[in-house]
Design an enzyme around this catalytic site. Structure first.
Site, PDB file in Angstrom:
ATOM      1  N   GLU A 115     -17.245 -31.208   7.784  1.00  0.00           N
ATOM      2  CA  GLU A 115     -16.564 -30.311   7.480  1.00  0.00           C
ATOM      3  C   GLU A 115     -15.125 -31.082   8.084  1.00  0.00           C
ATOM      4  O   GLU A 115     -14.709 -30.437   7.337  1.00  0.00           O
ATOM      5  CB  GLU A 115     -17.271 -28.975   8.361  1.00  0.00           C
ATOM      6  CG  GLU A 115     -18.744 -28.542   8.161  1.00  0.00           C
ATOM      7  CD  GLU A 115     -19.535 -28.827   8.739  1.00  0.00           C
ATOM      8  OE1 GLU A 115     -20.484 -28.145   9.421  1.00  0.00           O
ATOM      9  OE2 GLU A 115     -19.566 -30.123   9.748  1.00  0.00           O
ATOM     10  N   HIS A 161     -16.964 -34.583  12.250  1.00  0.00           N
ATOM     11  CA  HIS A 161     -18.796 -33.549  11.346  1.00  0.00           C
ATOM     12  C   HIS A 161     -17.931 -33.678   9.393  1.00  0.00           C
ATOM     13  O   HIS A 161     -16.911 -33.803   9.780  1.00  0.00           O
ATOM     14  CB  HIS A 161     -18.760 -32.330  11.744  1.00  0.00           C
ATOM     15  CG  HIS A 161     -19.312 -32.624  13.334  1.00  0.00           C
ATOM     16  ND1 HIS A 161     -19.344 -31.070  13.856  1.00  0.00           N
ATOM     17  CD2 HIS A 161     -19.951 -33.686  14.229  1.00  0.00           C
ATOM     18  CE1 HIS A 161     -20.139 -31.201  14.667  1.00  0.00           C
ATOM     19  NE2 HIS A 161     -20.484 -32.748  15.393  1.00  0.00           N
ATOM     20  N   CYS A 210     -21.649 -26.156  13.785  1.00  0.00           N
ATOM     21  CA  CYS A 210     -21.214 -25.620  14.949  1.00  0.00           C
ATOM     22  C   CYS A 210     -20.032 -25.043  14.877  1.00  0.00           C
ATOM     23  O   CYS A 210     -19.565 -24.652  14.225  1.00  0.00           O
ATOM     24  CB  CYS A 210     -21.476 -27.361  15.248  1.00  0.00           C
ATOM     25  SG  CYS A 210     -19.845 -28.226  15.265  1.00  0.00           S
ATOM     26  N   CYS A 226     -16.504 -26.620  14.147  1.00  0.00           N
ATOM     27  CA  CYS A 226     -16.682 -27.056  12.636  1.00  0.00           C
ATOM     28  C   CYS A 226     -15.711 -25.479  12.219  1.00  0.00           C
ATOM     29  O   CYS A 226     -15.657 -25.001  12.038  1.00  0.00           O
ATOM     30  CB  CYS A 226     -17.796 -27.079  11.645  1.00  0.00           C
ATOM     31  SG  CYS A 226     -17.929 -29.459  11.925  1.00  0.00           S
TER      32      CYS A 226
END
Length: 179
Positions: A57, A55, A85, A88
């Protein structure tokens, strides 16, 4: 509350989201800042890297930790175009990121207040400041356009193909036949 510096950093995160979109990924971008300086950037890459943890992040955090030679980033802020999420959020807390600023809320998997508020759990050992809604409409519009295009492509793939050289008009509706 956001500041002009927040808007600037979120614009950089939006640029990263465009990179994700160009790569065929969900357009989410992130930027790690420290004292007003860009430390690292990242954008979604789970499809292209075959890595479910890639992701935006996480990509930005990994890069920042390598550059700063420390897995803890207590003087850093992370800007991301979509609410984090659970994976993360926990990575951000483990890295001791001081502040997380996000654009669009994520009503399906967001854990900075939309579905859950992991950052607000006082039982956890690190407390990260969270600011949401910075350039939210720009972030949300990028995501809406991406998914609208993806749905249109899926619909087009389901339509029967017209062989080359054949009539390109669709057949007329059959005439109305009374009972």
């Amino acid at each position: 509350m956001s500041t002009p510096a927040d808007d600037y950093a979120m614009r950089l995160a939006l640029d990263q989201a465009l990179n994700a979109q160009l790569a065929g990924e969900v357009p989410v971008g992130a930027v790690v800042m420290r004292a007003g300086q860009v430390i690292a950037t990242g954008y979604n890459r789970p499809i292209t890297t075959h890595d479910p943890t890639a992701h935006a992040e996480i990509v930005a955090l990994r890069h920042a930790a390598q550059l700063l030679e420390n897995y803890r980033l207590p003087d850093c802020e992370l800007y991301v175009t979509l609410e984090p999420c659970a994976m993360c959020a926990m990575a951000l807390m483990h890295a001791r990121v001081r502040r997380v600023v996000f654009g669009a809320a994520d009503p399906k998997t967001g854990v900075a207040g939309s579905v859950l508020d992991l950052f607000g759990q006082r039982q956890l050992n690190h407390h990260t400041e969270v600011v949401g809604g910075v350039l939210a409409e720009s972030s949300a519009q990028l995501l809406r356009a991406f998914f609208a295009e993806r749905r249109a492509q899926q619909r087009a793939q389901r339509l029967p193909a017209i062989p080359t050289g054949e009539a390109t008009e669709l057949p007329a509706d059959p005439p109305f036949e009374p009972r």
